[in-house]
Scaffold this motif. Structure first.
Motif, PDB file in Angstrom:
ATOM      1  N   TRP A  73       0.822  -1.214   0.000  1.00  0.00           N
ATOM      2  CA  TRP A  73       0.000   0.000   0.000  1.00  0.00           C
ATOM      3  C   TRP A  73       0.858   1.267   0.000  1.00  0.00           C
ATOM      4  O   TRP A  73       0.432   2.316  -0.494  1.00  0.00           O
ATOM      5  CB  TRP A  73      -0.955   0.012   1.195  1.00  0.00           C
ATOM      6  N   LEU A  74       2.093   1.169   0.526  1.00  0.00           N
ATOM      7  CA  LEU A  74       2.976   2.334   0.500  1.00  0.00           C
ATOM      8  C   LEU A  74       3.322   2.740  -0.933  1.00  0.00           C
ATOM      9  O   LEU A  74       3.473   3.926  -1.228  1.00  0.00           O
ATOM     10  CB  LEU A  74       4.258   2.039   1.280  1.00  0.00           C
ATOM     11  N   PHE A  75       3.456   1.752  -1.809  1.00  0.00           N
ATOM     12  CA  PHE A  75       3.695   2.071  -3.220  1.00  0.00           C
ATOM     13  C   PHE A  75       2.515   2.844  -3.793  1.00  0.00           C
ATOM     14  O   PHE A  75       2.691   3.828  -4.531  1.00  0.00           O
ATOM     15  CB  PHE A  75       3.920   0.796  -4.030  1.00  0.00           C
ATOM     16  N   MET A  76       1.307   2.400  -3.483  1.00  0.00           N
ATOM     17  CA  MET A  76       0.120   3.066  -4.021  1.00  0.00           C
ATOM     18  C   MET A  76       0.039   4.506  -3.538  1.00  0.00           C
ATOM     19  O   MET A  76      -0.260   5.427  -4.306  1.00  0.00           O
ATOM     20  CB  MET A  76      -1.132   2.286  -3.638  1.00  0.00           C
ATOM     21  N   VAL A  77       0.315   4.727  -2.248  1.00  0.00           N
ATOM     22  CA  VAL A  77       0.245   6.078  -1.691  1.00  0.00           C
ATOM     23  C   VAL A  77       1.320   6.975  -2.306  1.00  0.00           C
ATOM     24  O   VAL A  77       1.050   8.096  -2.740  1.00  0.00           O
ATOM     25  CB  VAL A  77       0.382   6.029  -0.155  1.00  0.00           C
ATOM     26  N   PHE A  78       2.555   6.469  -2.358  1.00  0.00           N
ATOM     27  CA  PHE A  78       3.672   7.282  -2.850  1.00  0.00           C
ATOM     28  C   PHE A  78       3.546   7.542  -4.349  1.00  0.00           C
ATOM     29  O   PHE A  78       3.701   8.685  -4.809  1.00  0.00           O
ATOM     30  CB  PHE A  78       4.983   6.578  -2.529  1.00  0.00           C
ATOM     31  N   TYR A  79       3.271   6.505  -5.125  1.00  0.00           N
ATOM     32  CA  TYR A  79       3.121   6.703  -6.565  1.00  0.00           C
ATOM     33  C   TYR A  79       1.888   7.554  -6.868  1.00  0.00           C
ATOM     34  O   TYR A  79       1.883   8.318  -7.848  1.00  0.00           O
ATOM     35  CB  TYR A  79       3.034   5.360  -7.282  1.00  0.00           C
ATOM     36  N   GLY A  80       0.855   7.436  -6.046  1.00  0.00           N
ATOM     37  CA  GLY A  80      -0.318   8.300  -6.205  1.00  0.00           C
ATOM     38  C   GLY A  80       0.038   9.762  -6.004  1.00  0.00           C
ATOM     39  O   GLY A  80      -0.440  10.645  -6.736  1.00  0.00           O
ATOM     40  N   LEU A  81       0.921  10.027  -5.022  1.00  0.00           N
ATOM     41  CA  LEU A  81       1.392  11.393  -4.797  1.00  0.00           C
ATOM     42  C   LEU A  81       2.097  11.933  -6.041  1.00  0.00           C
ATOM     43  O   LEU A  81       1.841  13.078  -6.461  1.00  0.00           O
ATOM     44  CB  LEU A  81       2.355  11.412  -3.604  1.00  0.00           C
ATOM     45  N   VAL A  90       9.754  21.182  -2.096  1.00  0.00           N
ATOM     46  CA  VAL A  90       9.451  22.155  -3.152  1.00  0.00           C
ATOM     47  C   VAL A  90       8.328  21.647  -4.048  1.00  0.00           C
ATOM     48  O   VAL A  90       7.357  22.367  -4.329  1.00  0.00           O
ATOM     49  CB  VAL A  90      10.712  22.437  -3.997  1.00  0.00           C
ATOM     50  N   ASP A  91       8.445  20.407  -4.506  1.00  0.00           N
ATOM     51  CA  ASP A  91       7.520  19.873  -5.515  1.00  0.00           C
ATOM     52  C   ASP A  91       6.167  19.488  -4.937  1.00  0.00           C
ATOM     53  O   ASP A  91       5.141  19.637  -5.610  1.00  0.00           O
ATOM     54  CB  ASP A  91       8.141  18.646  -6.188  1.00  0.00           C
ATOM     55  N   THR A  92       6.152  18.945  -3.726  1.00  0.00           N
ATOM     56  CA  THR A  92       4.900  18.390  -3.178  1.00  0.00           C
ATOM     57  C   THR A  92       4.471  19.036  -1.868  1.00  0.00           C
ATOM     58  O   THR A  92       3.436  18.652  -1.317  1.00  0.00           O
ATOM     59  CB  THR A  92       5.054  16.875  -2.945  1.00  0.00           C
ATOM     60  N   GLY A  93       5.233  20.004  -1.364  1.00  0.00           N
ATOM     61  CA  GLY A  93       4.895  20.642  -0.103  1.00  0.00           C
ATOM     62  C   GLY A  93       5.216  19.730   1.077  1.00  0.00           C
ATOM     63  O   GLY A  93       5.670  18.594   0.919  1.00  0.00           O
ATOM     64  N   ILE A 108       4.614  12.162   3.101  1.00  0.00           N
ATOM     65  CA  ILE A 108       4.289  10.902   2.422  1.00  0.00           C
ATOM     66  C   ILE A 108       5.560  10.255   1.864  1.00  0.00           C
ATOM     67  O   ILE A 108       5.758   9.034   1.975  1.00  0.00           O
ATOM     68  CB  ILE A 108       3.265  11.159   1.299  1.00  0.00           C
ATOM     69  N   ALA A 109       6.428  11.068   1.266  1.00  0.00           N
ATOM     70  CA  ALA A 109       7.678  10.536   0.709  1.00  0.00           C
ATOM     71  C   ALA A 109       8.547   9.921   1.799  1.00  0.00           C
ATOM     72  O   ALA A 109       9.107   8.828   1.628  1.00  0.00           O
ATOM     73  CB  ALA A 109       8.440  11.644  -0.012  1.00  0.00           C
TER      74      ALA A 109
END
Length: 438
Positions: free
Chosen positions: A80-88, A336-339, A345-346
């Motif tokens: 699920w961590l892949f889904m959250v991170f790649y979703g970001l 910078v890119d995602t706040g 999340i990263a």
């Protein structure tokens, strides 16, 4: 010759008659060797770095189609961590200061980076797989390092004819940031010592040491003379992690790396001194990045938007080029890119993976001599350390989507996951069921 011809012509019919588990076994075998070759040929040129992941995907997809129930991915509890991170990444590509530019920035890494953990985790099913992967990295360290030695002696590398850059070796990657690459490669390659001990138990310790030194010395030479400080830090951190995992030093010995670092900074080359670090161009970039972050602290500017963002805010670098596209720190880049929301999340993804794998390796290492599953934990530790090397390099090295850097690190992540998941399963099921997928 006739029997070989008959085998080739009968292969389609044999494949049609095969069961799904058998097809999955064939697909995984193809996947493993394609991944192995992609590691072994990585420094040879862009064509190899482009085609390797694509060929791996042509084997991964049918493997998951026929054998997903037995796959490492299905058994991995943190998928699920892949889904959250790649979703970001997807959201911050679509919602960006310039969505088109963000898309162009992210797209090449879909198959050359984001897919690699899923490929690599299926290539670490047992200790034999890990031994073979360690050999792949040892081979790369040897020949890429020799290329660096040749470049130091002649002024040009042998593979791409690249000249020495600003007094620093580049190897075949045509940039002195090859130091960051060779650091990531050296970490699992160090495991060749344990592989030799397992494969040649009668070999004297000094002979194993000589073979290991001969294989790794060229890579170490390239690491030193590429003068990539981020590579130095990452490799040193990885060695400390290996020391802790494999040897469990007493707590008071853990102060020795800090003492050694202080001595190196004080007495070492000027390039790695504190004085030189304080004059580094990264300081200006980080100051600009902080101003960019303050303008959009929660949501960020979108993937790869550091350059357009500081220009939109009318900021002007003095030391660095106005065309620079990243702040020379992956963590600052995510802010910078995602706040700060995206940065959280990263960090959850990057360090959640490390905490999960590191916790299990700490529990099972050091392994008892003769413990078959212990070999898997031991060799897996080198890929845990490889992931640590990447996370430390990320403090001051590249942007997240630097394709070659991301490819190597995501491969380490996948092998770390595969080694951990399958070592845990082997401990629960010491005797695999006959006919299971290999």
């Amino acid at each position: 010759m006739a029997s070989l011809r008959d085998s080739i012509f009968s292969a389609p019919a044999t494949f049609r008659r095969a069961s799904d588990p058998q097809r999955a076994k064939w697909a995984r075998t193809a996947l493993f060797w394609l991944f192995w070759l992609s590691i072994a040929t990585f420094p040879l040129g862009q064509a190899f770095r482009e085609t390797g992941p694509i060929l791996c995907l042509t084997a991964l997809l049918p493997y998951h189609y026929w054998g997903y129930k037995q796959s490492t991915l299905r058994r991995f509890p943190l998928k699920w961590l892949f889904m959250v991170f790649y979703g970001l990444i997807c959201v911050k590509t679509a919602i960006s200061l310039d969505p088109r530019q963000s898309f162009v920035y992210v797209l090449p890494n879909v198959w050359k980076g984001f897919a690699l953990p899923f490929i690599a985790m299926e290539c670490a099913r047992d200790a034999r797989d890990l031994r073979r992967l360690v050999w792949a990295f040892a081979i790369v360290c040897c020949y890429e390092g020799l290329d660096g030695v040749y470049q130091h002696a002649t002024g040009y590398d042998l593979i791409n004819r690249t000249a020495i850059m600003a007094g620093r070796l580049t190897g075949s990657l045509s940039t002195y940031r090859v130091g960051n690459y060779i650091a990531l490669t050296l970490v699992p390659a160090v495991g060749v010592w344990w592989v030799l001990r397992r494969s040649f138990p009668a070999l004297a310790a000094w002979k194993r040491a000589a073979i290991t030194a001969a294989l790794l010395a060229p890579g170490l030479y390239l690491l030193v003379f590429a003068q990539a400080r981020s590579g130095y830090l990452g490799f040193a951190a990885a060695l400390v992690v290996l020391w802790v995992l494999l040897f469990r030093p007493r707590w008071y010995w853990l102060a020795s790396p800090a003492v050694l670092l202080a001595l190196v900074l004080h007495f070492g080359p000027h390039r790695i001194s504190v004085e030189q670090a304080m004059r580094d161009g990264r300081i200006e970039l980080w100051d600009m990045a902080w101003q960019v972050i303050q303008a959009r602290p929660l949501t960020g500017w979108g993937m790869g938007m550091f350059g357009p963002a500081f220009k939109a805010l009318d900021l002007h670098p003095v030391v660095n080029s106005t065309n620079i596209q990243h702040p020379h720190s992956m963590y600052i880049q995510f802010a910078v890119d995602t706040g700060f929301v995206g940065l959280g999340i990263a960090l959850l993804f990057l360090y959640g993976m490390l905490f999960w794998a590191g916790r299990h390796h700490l529990r099972h290492l050091p392994a008892r001599t003769g413990d078959a599953n212990g070999e898997m934990w031991t060799l897996g530790a080198f890929f845990v350390a490889g992931w640590v090397c990447y996370l430390v390099e990320a403090l001051s090295a590249h942007d997240f989507l630097r394709t070659w850097w991301m490819a190597v690190s995501m491969g380490h992540l996948g092998v770390m996951i595969g080694a951990t998941v399958n070592a845990l399963d082997n401990a629960a099921r010491p005797a695999p069921a006959p006919g299971g997928l290999t």
